[in-house]
Structures are given as structure tokens and as C-alpha cells.
Design a protein around this motif. Structure first.
Motif, PDB file in Angstrom:
ATOM      1  N   GLU A 119      -8.353   7.289  -7.040  1.00  0.00           N
ATOM      2  CA  GLU A 119      -7.209   7.920  -6.375  1.00  0.00           C
ATOM      3  C   GLU A 119      -7.026   9.383  -6.785  1.00  0.00           C
ATOM      4  N   GLN A 168      -3.744  -2.007   1.205  1.00  0.00           N
ATOM      5  CA  GLN A 168      -3.894  -0.613   0.794  1.00  0.00           C
ATOM      6  C   GLN A 168      -3.632   0.340   1.955  1.00  0.00           C
ATOM      7  N   SER A 170      -4.078   3.795   1.092  1.00  0.00           N
ATOM      8  CA  SER A 170      -4.900   4.923   0.669  1.00  0.00           C
ATOM      9  C   SER A 170      -6.359   4.673   1.028  1.00  0.00           C
ATOM     10  N   ARG A 172      -8.934   6.178  -0.210  1.00  0.00           N
ATOM     11  CA  ARG A 172      -9.757   6.189  -1.422  1.00  0.00           C
ATOM     12  C   ARG A 172      -9.728   4.829  -2.120  1.00  0.00           C
ATOM     13  N   LYS A 173      -8.545   4.207  -2.190  1.00  0.00           N
ATOM     14  CA  LYS A 173      -8.464   2.871  -2.796  1.00  0.00           C
ATOM     15  C   LYS A 173      -9.162   1.834  -1.926  1.00  0.00           C
TER      16      LYS A 173
END
Length: 337
Positions: A119, A168, A170, A172-173
Motif C-alpha cells: 500500500e 478490498q 485499493s 494495490r492491496k
């Protein structure tokens, strides 16, 4: 200043690649450990950024986790050398060495640091962490792995990687949990054959590099940005192809190595493991398709003025790379014949 930063970055990247070669070409465990330490010390300057608090925090967390794993690895390497003739302790030592290497690659049950660090990193550093940084630990694991432990770890990676990405927001996550799930396939391909693992790793690096490059170009970090921004439909198409390929949908190239692994599992009567791996891949495809469907169908007029200008040459290049993903079915057909 800009030139100095770039030259420093290139230098640390060279050391990073060199450290991997040191580890995999070493003929002793101490040489492998030294290569891992050089790798750690070269990756920290790449991810640390004094102007970004998240990057500084991520570099500190990464250093602490990797240091703990390295200390454990070194301790049990020495322990193994001392108790070389004691066969009763071999099983315990192999489990502890495997655990240290699994912690280094961000595998379940030592995965808690991985999504948090991801993150705080840029897309380029994420690509290195999710691909290149896994090469050395997996190769070292192939030298001395505990078969029963690794099968349990593969099942856990598959389940946690699929379920963890469901809630999620995000990107990136989401990519981090997808990487954890793909790690289960990588570990099993490593157990089957070194050549199969190399093929899977290169295909995974190819798919994830296109996705990270796309997200970097559009400066995207969260799912809702895919809904709001009025982006080019050719970019959305590339995103569709590469996400589905990463999930392992049959017409795409990401399915090809998974299909070989599934064939091996069925031939050796691993029916339960086959069921788990396929079911978890379907869950991953579910949340990929959910994102893609929404990004294609939503038309948020309030932010219509937000438009990303990307050169046509870059779009054509990305589409050309994406078209390679469609060749998976052709490869599968020839392999079957």
C-alpha cells in the motif's frame, strides 16, 4: 539532482539483480544467505522516499520483517550444520528453514506484512516486490523443502489470496492478494518441475508488468477511479484482457501454465487440491469481473471533465502486448496435440 537520483536508482537495481544471481549460484547456505542480505540492502533505498511518509513506513516495515526472516534462516542453517548427523531433528530444521523463506516471499501464514507494505509503494516498486523478490526464496526453497508443509501452505495461500481480495477497494492491496493466490500455483509448479516454474514465473511477470504499467500511466490506486475517469476504451479493453489472463480464464495465456498444473494434479489423484485451487481461482475471477463490468458500464457525468491524455503510440504498444495474452488457447491446443 534528477540525474543523480536516476543513476543511484539504476545502481541499486543492478545490485538487486546481482544479489539474486549470488544466491541462486551459491553452493553453500551461507552464500545464499549473503545474497539475500545484499538483496534486502539494495531494495530498501529503492522503496524509501523521504518526501512520502507511506514509503518511509513501508521501507521500515520491510526491513524489520526481512531481518527477522534472515536471522531465523541463519540460526537454523547453523543449527543444521551442528546437528547434521541427527536425523531426528532434520524434519524440524527443514520446517523452520522453509518458514523463514516463506516469510521472505510474503506467503501465508506470514503474509500480514505484504498487503500493508504494498500500500505504501509505487507501481514500479510493487512490480519488483510481487515478481522479482519472490525468485530467490522460491529457488532456495526448492533445494530443501518439506513436502507435507508445502502442500498445506499451497492450500492456505490459495484460500487466503482469494478471500482476502473480496472486500478490498485499493488496487494495490487487490494485486497483493492476487499475488498471494498466484504464489500457491508457483509453489506447486516448483514442486513439479523447475522448467514449469520458470515458465509460470515469466508469464506472471509479463501479465503483472502490463497491469502495473497501465495503473502507473493512469495514476490509479483505488477501484472507484476506474468508474469515474473517462478513459479510452482501448485501455479498458487491455485492462480486461490482462486481468482475466492473470485470473487464469481459459482463452488467455495465464490459463496455460495453470492447465498444465491441473493436469498433473488430476493424473496424480490430488482431487481435493485441484478442487480448492480451481474454486479459489473462480473467486478471484469473480471480483475481477465485478470491477471490469462496473468500469465498462458506469458513466459518471459529474467527473466527465477529468480526462487522461496518453499518447496513441503507448496505447498501441499496450494493446499489442495484450494481444499476446489471447494466444494462450493456441498454445494449449498445440500442447494437447
Amino acid at each position: 539532482m534528477f540525474l543523480t537520483f536516476n543513476s543511484n536508482k539504476m545502481f541499486f537495481m543492478f545490485i538487486l539483480f546481482f544479489s539474486t544471481l549470488v544466491s541462486i549460484s551459491s553452493n553453500s547456505w551461507f552464500g545464499c544467505w549473503i545474497g539475500l542480505e545484499i538483496n534486502l540492502l539494495s531494495f530498501i533505498p529503492l522503496i524509501s522516499n523521504s518526501n512520502n511518509i507511506l514509503s518511509s513506513e513501508a521501507s521500515l516495515k520491510y526491513f524489520l520483517v526481512q531481518s527477522i526472516a534472515s536471522i531465523n534462516l541463519l540460526f537454523f542453517i547453523i543449527f543444521k550444520m551442528i546437528l547434521m548427523k541427527n536425523f531426528e531433528m532434520n524434519n524440524f530444521i527443514s520446517i523452520m528453514i522453509n518458514s523463514s523463506l516463506l516469510m521472505k516471499m510474503g506467503s501465508v501464514p506470514f503474509h500480514f506484512w505484504f498487503p500493508n507494505i504494498v500500500e505504501g509503494l509505487s507501481w514500479f516498486n510493487n512490480f519488483i516486490l510481487m515478481s522479482w523478490q519472490k525468485i530467490t526464496p522460491i529457488i532456495l526453497l526448492s533445494y530443501y523443502f518439506n513436502n507435507n508443509l508445502l502442500i498445506i501452505i499451497i492450500i492456505m495461500n490459495s484460500i487466503i489470496g482469494a478471500i482476502g481480495g473480496l472486500n478490498q477497494t485499493s488496487l494495490r492491496k487487490l494485486m497483493a492478494f492476487s499475488s498471494i493466490n498466484n504464489l500457491s500455483w508457483m509453489l506447486f509448479s516448483m514442486m513439479i518441475s523447475e522448467n514449469l516454474w520458470i515458465m509460470y514465473m515469466f508469464m506472471y511477470m509479463f501479465m503483472i508488468s502490463i497491469l502495473c504499467f497501465l495503473f502507473y500511466l493512469m495514476n490509479m490506486f483505488f477501484i472507484n477511479q476506474l468508474y469515474f475517469i473517462n478513459m479510452n476504451y482501448m485501455i479498458k479493453l487491455s485492462l480486461l484482457i490482462n486481468l482475466l489472463s492473470l485470473g487464469g480464464l481459459p482463452p488467455f495465456i495465464g490459463f496455460f501454465p495453470k492447465w498444465i498444473i491441473i493436469n498433473f494434479l488430476l493424473m496424480n489423484n490430488f482431487f481435493f487440491m485441484t478442487f480448492i485451487l480451481i474454486l479459489m481461482s473462480l473467486i478471484i475471477l469473480y471480483y475481477y469481473i465485478r470491477i471490469l463490468y462496473s468500469s465498462f458500464m458506469f458513466n459518471y457525468l459529474k467527473l466527465k471533465w477529468m480526462k487522461i491524455f496518453i499518447k496513441n503510440k503507448i496505447i498501441y504498444f499496450i494493446n499489442l502486448l495484450s494481444m499476446i495474452s489471447i494466444s494462450g488457447m493456441i498454445l494449449s491446443t498445440f500442447f494437447y496435440l
